[in-house]
Design a protein around this motif. Structure first.
Motif, PDB file in Angstrom:
ATOM      1  N   ILE A   1       0.855  -1.185   0.000  1.00 65.35           N
ATOM      2  CA  ILE A   1       0.000   0.000   0.000  1.00 65.35           C
ATOM      3  C   ILE A   1       0.892   1.237   0.000  1.00 65.35           C
ATOM      4  CG2 ILE A   1      -1.919   1.191   1.136  1.00 65.35           C
ATOM      5  CD1 ILE A   1      -2.441  -1.374   2.729  1.00 65.35           C
ATOM      6  N   LYS A   2       0.514   2.230  -0.772  1.00 64.23           N
ATOM      7  CA  LYS A   2       1.209   3.515  -0.712  1.00 64.23           C
ATOM      8  C   LYS A   2       0.186   4.638  -0.608  1.00 64.23           C
ATOM      9  CE  LYS A   2       1.719   5.074  -5.523  1.00 64.23           C
ATOM     10  NZ  LYS A   2       2.693   5.477  -6.560  1.00 64.23           N
ATOM     11  N   MET A   3       0.653   5.829  -0.277  1.00 63.07           N
ATOM     12  CA  MET A   3      -0.204   7.000  -0.192  1.00 63.07           C
ATOM     13  C   MET A   3       0.322   8.087  -1.119  1.00 63.07           C
ATOM     14  SD  MET A   3      -1.326   9.333   3.061  1.00 63.07           S
ATOM     15  CE  MET A   3      -2.645   8.184   3.451  1.00 63.07           C
TER      16      MET A   3
ATOM     17  N   SER B   1      -1.103   7.845   9.209  1.00 62.50           N
ATOM     18  CA  SER B   1      -1.041   6.465   9.696  1.00 62.50           C
ATOM     19  C   SER B   1      -2.337   5.737   9.353  1.00 62.50           C
ATOM     20  CB  SER B   1      -0.809   6.429  11.211  1.00 62.50           C
ATOM     21  OG  SER B   1      -1.912   6.974  11.917  1.00 62.50           O
ATOM     22  N   LEU B   2      -2.206   4.454   9.038  1.00 58.99           N
ATOM     23  CA  LEU B   2      -3.338   3.582   8.763  1.00 58.99           C
ATOM     24  C   LEU B   2      -3.354   2.479   9.805  1.00 58.99           C
ATOM     25  CD1 LEU B   2      -5.646   2.497   6.939  1.00 58.99           C
ATOM     26  CD2 LEU B   2      -3.888   1.233   5.684  1.00 58.99           C
ATOM     27  N   GLU B   3      -4.476   2.378  10.535  1.00 59.64           N
ATOM     28  CA  GLU B   3      -4.647   1.322  11.529  1.00 59.64           C
ATOM     29  C   GLU B   3      -5.856   0.486  11.125  1.00 59.64           C
ATOM     30  OE1 GLU B   3      -4.198   2.956  15.742  1.00 59.64           O
ATOM     31  OE2 GLU B   3      -4.546   4.778  14.556  1.00 59.64           O
TER      32      GLU B   3
ATOM     33  N   ASP C   1       2.723   3.604   8.870  1.00 62.23           N
ATOM     34  CA  ASP C   1       2.988   5.039   8.947  1.00 62.23           C
ATOM     35  C   ASP C   1       3.522   5.506   7.598  1.00 62.23           C
ATOM     36  OD1 ASP C   1       2.267   5.288  11.662  1.00 62.23           O
ATOM     37  OD2 ASP C   1       4.242   4.603  12.303  1.00 62.23           O
ATOM     38  N   PHE C   2       2.695   6.249   6.868  1.00 63.83           N
ATOM     39  CA  PHE C   2       3.109   6.804   5.582  1.00 63.83           C
ATOM     40  C   PHE C   2       3.765   8.167   5.816  1.00 63.83           C
ATOM     41  CE2 PHE C   2      -0.779   4.340   4.795  1.00 63.83           C
ATOM     42  CZ  PHE C   2      -0.329   3.452   3.827  1.00 63.83           C
ATOM     43  N   LYS C   3       4.826   8.446   5.087  1.00 57.05           N
ATOM     44  CA  LYS C   3       5.479   9.745   5.234  1.00 57.05           C
ATOM     45  C   LYS C   3       6.374  10.016   4.037  1.00 57.05           C
ATOM     46  CE  LYS C   3       9.206   7.733   8.028  1.00 57.05           C
ATOM     47  NZ  LYS C   3       9.905   7.783   9.318  1.00 57.05           N
TER      48      LYS C   3
ATOM     49  N   SER D   1       4.203   8.640  -1.016  1.00 47.94           N
ATOM     50  CA  SER D   1       5.063   7.847  -0.141  1.00 47.94           C
ATOM     51  C   SER D   1       5.626   6.685  -0.945  1.00 47.94           C
ATOM     52  CB  SER D   1       4.271   7.308   1.054  1.00 47.94           C
ATOM     53  OG  SER D   1       3.432   6.231   0.638  1.00 47.94           O
ATOM     54  N   GLU D   2       6.500   5.926  -0.351  1.00 51.06           N
ATOM     55  CA  GLU D   2       6.915   4.666  -0.954  1.00 51.06           C
ATOM     56  C   GLU D   2       5.815   3.632  -0.709  1.00 51.06           C
ATOM     57  OE1 GLU D   2       9.687   2.221   1.702  1.00 51.06           O
ATOM     58  OE2 GLU D   2      10.161   4.282   2.306  1.00 51.06           O
ATOM     59  N   TYR D   3       5.918   2.481  -1.367  1.00 47.76           N
ATOM     60  CA  TYR D   3       5.012   1.382  -1.068  1.00 47.76           C
ATOM     61  C   TYR D   3       5.459   0.717   0.232  1.00 47.76           C
ATOM     62  CZ  TYR D   3       2.375   1.139  -5.452  1.00 47.76           C
ATOM     63  OH  TYR D   3       1.519   1.397  -6.494  1.00 47.76           O
TER      64      TYR D   3
END
Length: 494
Positions: A201-203, A218-220, A247-249, A263-265
């Motif tokens: 998953i990426k953002m 963040s994805l929970e 945690d996407f950043k 973000s990265e994957y």
């Protein structure tokens, strides 16, 4: 006899049902060496997506969620499975030096004949020693040049054993392939079908101001898990029981920003069941955010590749206002009805250095002097709407954006002029709600919402007090009050 225990393969990171194609019909060579032979395979670097994946990408509907906040932020999130042109099937390949485990199985006895540790070589080839009878070969890799997969399988184990499963962490790119039966007379290995057992998953984070330099989200979800159990020979994956988070950043150097930043994957174990997800944005540029999240249900599938398009739109009127209260530079917010105690996370910080926690990104006392010197205006009836519980207000202070400040400084503006349509519509100002105060003097409840604004700076005044901006309909001034007061947070993002 010298045994060549290496099997070189250039793999592709593929999605569910995708496969690598051999480059020609002469890729398998048979070399008999004392009852064994060397299977040699050349692998294409081009990839072709499987029909199942194309169908999934096109048929699976995107999930779109909207959320508005009382500080002027609006969030839109679109969660979708990647189209075939964006998937691992065409966008990635396994490089030279990647470690691969090869398990050779006697097709007649269904027993493990041998286990080889292999490495992709510089010519994108793989070679594996097998006996001169019908066999199958299972390949297993983490798509890593440093980590060789391990297994508790040993020579002589039945391929159907259920006692040799692998425990895999969610951040491993677990890849699996099998050849099917290779006859003793076969000269062409044919197709090798690879699949990824985990998901990624990426953002892509969008920011309407066009000045995005960094973000953190963040994805929970129970729909992604921390580890998996893999049965290597059959290629089956069972998700673990512990929910996970991502945690996407991302950030870019320099002062100028952009409107969109990916973000990265991130690899994860998909649960394969529809589950509730919580997606939070915690930081945009230097601004820390709290309680800005959306919830949705999503089913993440094995081998899936997903992109979350997360767009933040900022109302330039109510800018950087959190709507929360805090004692000066506490580590947790001051909730009405409570009484923060020394040592608690919601208790104010002592010392004479600049703020380090919740007030870290608030303007300084010097910023307030410049802001007041650049002109401020009170608005009673025509300010943008803001909300406190079930009440709606329009009262507050118009102040110039930081980039519009001049050099003149002052600590008090009185009498306070009323805002005009020219001020409201100029695009040069932002709006600070008259959000009130939480104080022990008022029973730790919110007082004066709609009548006055109290905003902390990052600057201490003395051991007991800190600077703040105060305003009501009569004046706006740089003030200093006891650090135990519950004031509003703010920041200038641009």
């Amino acid at each position: 006899m010298k045994k060549q225990d290496y099997f070189n393969i250039l793999l592709g990171l593929l999605l569910s049902g995708t496969f690598l194609l051999s480059c020609s019909n002469n890729d398998l060579e048979d070399k008999t060496i004392s009852g064994t032979r060397i299977l040699k395979v050349n692998i294409c670097e081009s990839f072709e997506g499987g029909s199942d994946e194309k169908t999934l990408a096109r048929s699976e509907e995107s999930d779109t969620i909207f959320q508005d906040y009382n500080n002027g932020l609006k969030i839109e999130a679109v969660i979708k499975r990647d189209e075939i042109t964006d998937t691992r099937a065409v966008s990635s390949s396994v490089g030279v030096g990647v470690k691969v485990l090869a398990i050779v199985i006697n097709d007649k006895t269904n027993e493990v004949y041998r286990i080889h540790q292999l490495t992709v070589n510089g010519t994108s080839q793989l070679e594996c020693e097998v006996p001169d009878y019908d066999v199958r070969v299972v390949f297993y890799s983490y798509n890593s040049t440093t980590t060789m997969p391990t297994t508790s399988l040993v020579q002589g184990d039945l391929a159907s054993t259920t006692a040799r499963d692998n425990y895999e962490e969610g951040d491993r790119d677990v890849m699996w392939a099998t050849t099917g039966v290779i006859k003793s007379t076969d000269k062409n290995l044919g197709q090798i079908k690879f699949k990824h057992l985990h998901a990624r998953i990426k953002m892509v984070f969008g920011y309407s101001s066009g000045n995005l330099r960094s973000f953190k989200t963040s994805l929970e979800s129970n729909g992604i898990r921390q580890h998996s159990i893999v049965r290597i020979i059959s290629g089956t994956m069972v998700p673990g029981t512990q929910a996970s988070s991502i945690d996407f950043k991302n950030s870019i150097p320099g002062g100028s920003g952009i409107t969109e930043l990916p973000s990265e994957y991130y690899l994860t174990v998909p649960a394969g069941i529809e589950s509730s997800c919580k997606l939070s944005v915690t930081q945009i540029n230097e601004s820390q955010l709290k309680d800005h999240f959306i919830t949705f249900n999503k089913k993440f599938e094995p081998s899936g590749s997903y992109t979350i398009h997360f767009t933040v739109t900022k109302n330039d009127f109510i800018w950087g206002w959190t709507g929360d209260f805090t004692q000066w530079d506490a580590q947790a917010y001051y909730r009405q009805g409570t009484s923060p105690q020394p040592g608690g996370m919601d208790y104010y910080r002592q010392g004479m250095d600049l703020a380090q926690f919740l007030c870290k990104y608030c303007p300084s006392a010097e910023d307030v002097r410049l802001m007041l010197g650049s002109g401020v205006y009170w608005d009673t009836y025509h300010g943008p709407e803001w909300h406190y519980f079930e009440w709606t207000y329009t009262t507050g202070l118009w102040v110039k954006k930081k980039g519009k400040w001049g050099t003149e400084k002052t600590e008090r503006v009185a009498p306070l002029p009323e805002a005009t349509p020219t001020v409201r519509l100029s695009g040069d100002y932002i709006f600070l709600p008259a959000s009130g105060i939480i104080s022990p003097l008022y029973g730790n409840g919110v007082d004066l919402p709609g009548y006055a604004g109290y905003y902390w700076t990052n600057t201490p005044y003395n051991d007991d007090e800190a600077y703040n901006l105060f305003f009501d309909h009569t004046n706006a001034r740089l003030d200093h009050r006891s650090r135990e007061m519950g004031f509003t947070l703010w920041t200038f993002w641009e």
